[in-house]
Scaffold this motif. Structure first.
Motif, PDB file in Angstrom:
ATOM      1  N   LYS A 275      -7.208  -0.538   3.593  1.00 26.92           N
ATOM      2  CA  LYS A 275      -8.522  -1.177   3.511  1.00 26.92           C
ATOM      3  C   LYS A 275      -9.005  -1.276   2.069  1.00 26.92           C
ATOM      4  O   LYS A 275      -9.797  -2.158   1.729  1.00 26.92           O
ATOM      5  CB  LYS A 275      -9.534  -0.395   4.348  1.00 26.92           C
ATOM      6  CG  LYS A 275      -9.336  -0.539   5.856  1.00 26.92           C
ATOM      7  CD  LYS A 275     -10.362   0.284   6.621  1.00 26.92           C
ATOM      8  CE  LYS A 275     -10.162   0.142   8.138  1.00 26.92           C
ATOM      9  NZ  LYS A 275     -11.119   0.970   8.899  1.00 26.92           N
ATOM     10  N   LYS A 276      -8.529  -0.371   1.213  1.00 26.24           N
ATOM     11  CA  LYS A 276      -8.941  -0.368  -0.187  1.00 26.24           C
ATOM     12  C   LYS A 276      -8.013  -1.200  -1.080  1.00 26.24           C
ATOM     13  O   LYS A 276      -8.282  -1.376  -2.266  1.00 26.24           O
ATOM     14  CB  LYS A 276      -8.991   1.074  -0.691  1.00 26.24           C
ATOM     15  CG  LYS A 276     -10.039   1.928   0.024  1.00 26.24           C
ATOM     16  CD  LYS A 276      -9.942   3.386  -0.390  1.00 26.24           C
ATOM     17  CE  LYS A 276     -10.933   4.239   0.399  1.00 26.24           C
ATOM     18  NZ  LYS A 276     -10.791   5.695   0.082  1.00 26.24           N
ATOM     19  N   ASN A 277      -6.915  -1.701  -0.523  1.00 29.00           N
ATOM     20  CA  ASN A 277      -5.978  -2.518  -1.285  1.00 29.00           C
ATOM     21  C   ASN A 277      -6.606  -3.893  -1.546  1.00 29.00           C
ATOM     22  O   ASN A 277      -7.122  -4.534  -0.620  1.00 29.00           O
ATOM     23  CB  ASN A 277      -4.680  -2.682  -0.477  1.00 29.00           C
ATOM     24  CG  ASN A 277      -3.564  -3.334  -1.280  1.00 29.00           C
ATOM     25  OD1 ASN A 277      -3.774  -4.274  -2.037  1.00 29.00           O
ATOM     26  ND2 ASN A 277      -2.351  -2.848  -1.087  1.00 29.00           N
TER      27      ASN A 277
ATOM     28  N   GLU B  30      -6.681   3.599   6.087  1.00 31.44           N
ATOM     29  CA  GLU B  30      -7.795   3.679   5.144  1.00 31.44           C
ATOM     30  C   GLU B  30      -7.365   3.260   3.737  1.00 31.44           C
ATOM     31  O   GLU B  30      -8.125   2.617   3.011  1.00 31.44           O
ATOM     32  CB  GLU B  30      -8.369   5.101   5.116  1.00 31.44           C
ATOM     33  CG  GLU B  30      -9.097   5.503   6.406  1.00 31.44           C
ATOM     34  CD  GLU B  30     -10.220   4.547   6.776  1.00 31.44           C
ATOM     35  OE1 GLU B  30     -11.020   4.194   5.878  1.00 31.44           O
ATOM     36  OE2 GLU B  30     -10.286   4.130   7.952  1.00 31.44           O
ATOM     37  N   LYS B  31      -6.143   3.611   3.349  1.00 34.40           N
ATOM     38  CA  LYS B  31      -5.621   3.192   2.042  1.00 34.40           C
ATOM     39  C   LYS B  31      -5.459   1.673   1.989  1.00 34.40           C
ATOM     40  O   LYS B  31      -5.720   1.034   0.967  1.00 34.40           O
ATOM     41  CB  LYS B  31      -4.287   3.864   1.761  1.00 34.40           C
ATOM     42  CG  LYS B  31      -4.397   5.357   1.459  1.00 34.40           C
ATOM     43  CD  LYS B  31      -3.022   5.967   1.225  1.00 34.40           C
ATOM     44  CE  LYS B  31      -3.129   7.465   0.955  1.00 34.40           C
ATOM     45  NZ  LYS B  31      -1.790   8.090   0.785  1.00 34.40           N
TER      46      LYS B  31
ATOM     47  N   THR C 197       0.816  -1.218   0.000  1.00 30.79           N
ATOM     48  CA  THR C 197       0.000   0.000   0.000  1.00 30.79           C
ATOM     49  C   THR C 197       0.848   1.266   0.000  1.00 30.79           C
ATOM     50  O   THR C 197       0.556   2.229  -0.713  1.00 30.79           O
ATOM     51  CB  THR C 197      -0.934   0.024   1.228  1.00 30.79           C
ATOM     52  OG1 THR C 197      -1.735  -1.160   1.237  1.00 30.79           O
ATOM     53  CG2 THR C 197      -1.848   1.246   1.201  1.00 30.79           C
TER      54      THR C 197
END
Length: 456
Positions: free
Chosen positions: A300-302, A297-298, A147
């Motif tokens: 979690k989107k990976n 938060e980044k 990430t």
């Protein structure tokens, strides 16, 4: 034959027939070699029922089974590391046999996040802005680097390029994440200047790896997270720390060497910290990531997060374990790992006396030498490698039975008992033996002596 009829009444037919075929093959080989006479044939018939029973137990039991850890290694990787208590199991049971709000927000009636169930409690305990859990710490490190540093450089000390369990190495994990490793310093010495000299246009992060599973002694130096914090501020780079074992309480208070806590790392300015859940934390196998919300938060989107995500049973277990850390006394009392690590020598001695008494009450105990001895336990699991914990152990040997045969019998019993063998003695370390396991140990020792006596 009468014995076969009796066995067929108690044991599946296929198991009996398969065992008989195996025995017949062995008998034919013995006849060819001239090793079988009438007396030995009778012995084969008498042992047949024992073998059928054993085969029945093996073929109708699970491969993953309960064992008794008498080695004194608390976080024994081969034996499953941390134990969970009944309260944790009750929460797992309620979650597994019923539907749950795993990804459902009860307040809004809409889809929720599985991570929300434990995020608040992790933040409360650690003081972090955000958190995320994945299936183990290697996955946590890979997700963090993927990430924050994919196709870019991450600077790490050569002295921290560790190998973790199963021959997995930090450089390999980094490579799979897409990050480029830039190692600085020497194996035994790394200075702040080494990090700074390596910083360039493609640098994405500074990485510190806590060497939780080994120590380099002698002419050494390393750079503390607090020092690296100044460097990351100067160059506006995130600082990541892999703590490995991970601990949430100060173990020095309980007579052990200092092990940096998660709170320590965050307090020194580390942006992202990763650690294991099934080591010093005392929970299920899980990798925990804590730190700055913007980075969490980044992650979690990976897309890797879905590949590494944990199921409802792990979340239920971890939430229960973390709830104990709200009160440190609760954690020490209720988490088996912490209880074993901090138990007093006086308590261990009492346990040893109680178990020794029960073993000596057996008729077969006359064939054994049974002694309570001072010994040393290990933390295990790649944690606190230099720490030896004074303990009490019961040593057993015999002039009638070999130590090797006794060890094998205990290890291959219905409930395997894994002991430590040293100087031709079996050692039962009371640190990792629970009181409710005494009965099994005593009965197995009794069966061991009777069986080995028959085989002489």
């Amino acid at each position: 034959m009468e014995i076969i009829k009796e066995l067929l009444e108690k044991t599946p037919r296929n198991t009996v027939l398969e065992t008989i075929r195996e025995e017949l093959d062995d008998i034919r080989e013995s006849i060819k070699k001239g090793e079988l006479d009438e007396q030995s044939f009778e012995k084969v018939i008498n042992l047949l029922s024992e073998k059928i029973y054993k085969n029945s137990m093996e073929k109708n039991s699970y491969n993953l089974k309960r064992v008794i850890n008498a080695t004194g290694v608390v976080l024994h990787t081969n034996l499953g590391r941390s134990l969970l208590n009944e309260e944790v199991l009750e929460n797992i049971k309620n979650t597994s046999i019923n539907y749950s709000n795993l990804e459902f927000d009860i307040d809004s009636g809409t889809r929720g996040s599985r991570y929300a169930h434990i995020e608040d409690i992790i933040k409360k305990i650690t003081g972090a802005e955000g958190s995320l859990i994945v299936n183990n710490n290697a996955a946590a490190v890979m997700l963090v680097l993927s990430t924050m540093a994919k196709d870019k450089e991450v600077i790490v000390s050569r002295g921290e390029l560790i190998e973790i369990g199963g021959s997995f190495r930090i450089p390999d994990v980094m490579e799979r994440s897409g990050a480029k490793l830039v190692d600085v310093g020497a194996t035994n010495k790394t200075h702040l200047d080494d990090y700074e000299a390596a910083i360039g246009e493609n640098t994405a992060a500074l990485l510190k790896v806590h060497t939780s599973n080994y120590r380099i002694m002698g002419f050494t130096s390393s750079v503390d997270s607090k020092e690296l914090n100044g460097l990351k501020e100067k160059y506006n780079l995130p600082l990541i720390e892999d703590l490995g074992s991970g601990v949430l309480i100060d173990l020095e208070k309980y007579g052990m060497e200092h092990e940096p806590t998660v709170q320590d790392s965050l307090g020194k300015g580390v942006d992202i910290v990763t650690f294991s859940g099934d080591k010093l934390l005392g929970g299920p196998q899980v990798g925990i990531i804590v730190g700055k919300k913007e980075y969490i938060e980044k992650m979690k989107k990976n897309p890797l997060t879905r590949a590494f995500r944990v199921d409802k049973l792990v979340i239920a277990a971890l939430e229960t374990i973390l709830s104990y850390y709200i009160d440190e006394e609760d954690a020490i009392k209720k988490i088996p790992t912490l209880r074993m690590l901090t138990i007093s020598l006086a308590e261990l001695n009492k346990k040893a006396v109680d178990l020794e008494r029960e073993i000596k009450l057996l008729e077969v105990s006359s064939s054994l030498n049974i002694v309570i001895e001072d010994s040393m336990s290990e933390v295990g699991g790649g944690s606190l490698p230099l720490v030896e914990l004074p303990t009490k152990a019961i040593s057993i040997n015999s002039t009638k039975f070999s130590t090797q045969k006794m060890e094998v019998f205990l290890r291959k019993s219905n409930i395997p008992i894994i002991t430590r063998v040293y100087k031709d003695k079996l050692y039962f370390d009371l640190r990792t033996i629970r009181e409710d396991e005494y009965k099994v140990i005593v009965e197995t020792i009794n069966n061991m002596c009777k069986t080995l006596k028959e085989r002489i």
